[in-house]
Enzyme design. Structure first.
Site, PDB file in Angstrom:
ATOM      1  N   SER A 252      21.650  -0.096-131.005  1.00 31.86           N
ATOM      2  CA  SER A 252      22.417   0.998-130.405  1.00 31.86           C
ATOM      3  C   SER A 252      21.742   1.401-129.107  1.00 31.86           C
ATOM      4  CB  SER A 252      22.476   2.198-131.353  1.00 31.86           C
ATOM      5  OG  SER A 252      21.186   2.760-131.514  1.00 31.86           O
ATOM      6  N   LYS A 253      22.366   2.360-128.416  1.00 34.91           N
ATOM      7  CA  LYS A 253      21.814   2.804-127.128  1.00 34.91           C
ATOM      8  C   LYS A 253      20.430   3.430-127.277  1.00 34.91           C
ATOM      9  CE  LYS A 253      25.660   3.236-124.006  1.00 34.91           C
ATOM     10  NZ  LYS A 253      26.181   4.007-122.853  1.00 34.91           N
ATOM     11  N   ARG A 254      20.158   4.003-128.440  1.00 38.49           N
ATOM     12  CA  ARG A 254      18.840   4.620-128.591  1.00 38.49           C
ATOM     13  C   ARG A 254      17.733   3.572-128.622  1.00 38.49           C
ATOM     14  NH1 ARG A 254      16.712   4.792-133.819  1.00 38.49           N
ATOM     15  NH2 ARG A 254      18.087   4.005-135.458  1.00 38.49           N
TER      16      ARG A 254
END
Length: 484
Positions: A238-240
């Site tokens: 994910s973006k994290r």
């Protein structure tokens, strides 16, 4: 166009370039519920940024146009009709609320939810009656009740699927648009596709595609299911974890060659420990047999390192061109101060590239490093002019002596500047660090800046002397204010 799709596109492109094949862009826009009008632009812009040139596609045409699925609906309707005529598919008027009720009953009974193939038993008259009422009618493929399907995957070997575990599935929706299962099979055949490279999440759908190919009596292309890309801990990416879209990497200052290089190695091996490669080197060594079957772990830190390696190796003029857009951004977006006229002087950037390339990890880093070269004035902090083991008198000595010495430097080149300033250490009794710290801060208003002598040459004699004099005045006022 996120990194999974980007990597798939890379492998397609490398394979096409290695074998003399065709790299084709096909816009699959048949899922109207998820349709995003900006997505096509994003895909094209991402491929363009990465330098993945197309042989065929919506904007350039080709022998199998059109290349947008919403413009090819008749082909899918014809294929569905052919399957119905062959007894391999049927019209189904089961409504959405009926399917929802079926799932609820199955779940209540502890059964796996799925379609119960009830549409097989609807008569043509019943289907027509539903149409007359304006009810949804789809086309479903009739999966054999028993047996199995076996297909070769170019990465994983032979895969075998038990057909008793599959239910009949929709191939043509009530709005006339096909599902991916039918559209991909029809278009791959019509367009002469030899290799289908896609993520391993499509493996469960593979038997559906092979069944349609067999029913239409068309050949099965070579399937290559590439491994998932996960976070370092194996979790879904994910973006994290640092995962972004192609254009977000572009905007963040990654070079296309670095992103291409890094993504290529996420699931593929060149056969040795080589990491930093040009696109030409990857293309020459690319083989499907070296695609890995186990998940690839994404590392934002490794990508940043890769970006730095490509920045260090980039051609000077090319790197300067890549830096310019980040410098010319608005100040609000991280570019040079608004007082700086655009377009900026490219010669300044080119002159500084050799001493910048090892100091930046991403391209926007250049802004903070060389903004002092473009503004009319800087505002040095007098406290920062005092280096280690220095007193106020030593700062004044460093600035006065450098002003006097630089006046007579001719030609005003890096070599002459360095020779002159280093020579002051003997006459002033200052160490190099003690001499250069006040000069650097007065000239750039920074404690950390690009190499001093090169920066002085690019700034020029007049501007350098002006800043040193101003820096001296600022420091002397500071001393007076503090003592008085």
């Amino acid at each position: 166009m996120h990194i999974g799709g980007l990597r798939t596109a890379l492998y397609d492109w490398f394979l096409a370039r290695k074998t003399g094949g065709q790299f084709i862009l096909r816009i699959e826009d048949t899922d109207r519920n998820r349709y995003d009008p900006d997505a096509e632009w994003h895909i094209k812009e991402s491929l363009k940024w990465l330098g993945l040139d197309l042989d065929e596609g919506p904007d350039i045409g080709g022998p199998y146009a059109p290349y947008t699925q919403s413009e090819r609906l008749q082909l899918y309707a014809d294929a569905a009709e052919k399957l119905i005529d062959a007894g391999a598919a049927y019209y189904d008027d089961t409504q959405a609320e009926e399917l929802a009720a079926l799932r609820q009953r199955q779940q209540a009974a502890g059964q796996a939810p799925g379609y119960d193939n009830r549409g097989r038993y609807r008569t043509p008259e019943q289907i027509q009656e539903s149409r007359d009422k304006g009810l949804d009618v789809v086309v479903r493929f009739k999966v054999p009740d028993h047996g199995d399907v076996s297909v070769e995957d170019e990465v994983r070997g032979r895969l075998k699927f038990d057909l008793s575990l599959l239910q009949d599935f929709v191939i043509l929706k009530s709005d006339g648009f096909p599902t991916y299962h039918l559209a991909h099979v029809v278009d791959d055949y019509e367009m002469g596709i030899t290799h289908v490279i896609r993520g391993e999440e499509w493996i469960p759908s593979l038997p559906r595609h092979v069944l349609i190919q067999e029913a239409l009596d068309i050949p099965t292309p070579k399937y290559v299911h590439v491994p998932l890309i996960t976070a370092q801990d194996g979790a879904k990416l994910s973006k994290r974890h640092g995962a972004q879209s192609a254009l977000e990497y572009r905007d963040a200052g990654y070079t296309p060659d670095a992103v291409l290089n890094y993504l290529a190695l996420l699931g593929w091996s060149p056969g040795d420990d080589t990491e930093v490669m040009t696109r030409g080197e990857i293309a020459s060594r690319f083989e499907i047999g070296r695609i890995l079957s186990h998940p690839a772990k994404f590392s934002a830190q490794k990508l940043e390192w890769m970006n730095q390696q490509h920045i260090m190796k980039a051609d000077k003029d090319v790197l300067a061109e890549m830096m310019l857009p980040y410098l010319e951004r608005s100040e609000e977006d991280g570019g040079l101060p608004e007082e700086v006229d655009r377009p900026i002087d490219q010669s300044v950037v080119k002159a500084m590239v050799p001493v910048l390339r090892e100091r930046i990890k991403v391209l926007p880093d250049v802004v903070e490093l060389i903004d002092f070269l473009f503004v009319d004035e800087v505002d040095p902090n007098p406290e920062e002019m005092i280096g280690r083991r220095m007193d106020e008198e030593m700062v004044v000595t460093a600035l006065n002596s450098s002003i006097d010495a630089l006046k007579s430097v001719e030609p005003f080149t890096t070599e002459e500047i360095e020779s002159t300033l280093r020579g002051l250490t003997a006459s002033t009794g200052l160490k190099a660090g003690q001499l250069f710290t006040p000069i650097r801060v007065a000239m750039t208003a920074k404690r950390i800046a690009p190499p001093l002598f090169e920066s002085i040459e690019v700034l020029g004699k007049d501007r350098t002397l002006e800043r040193l004099r101003k820096g001296l005045a600022v420091f002397e006022r500071h001393v007076e204010d503090r003592s008085g």
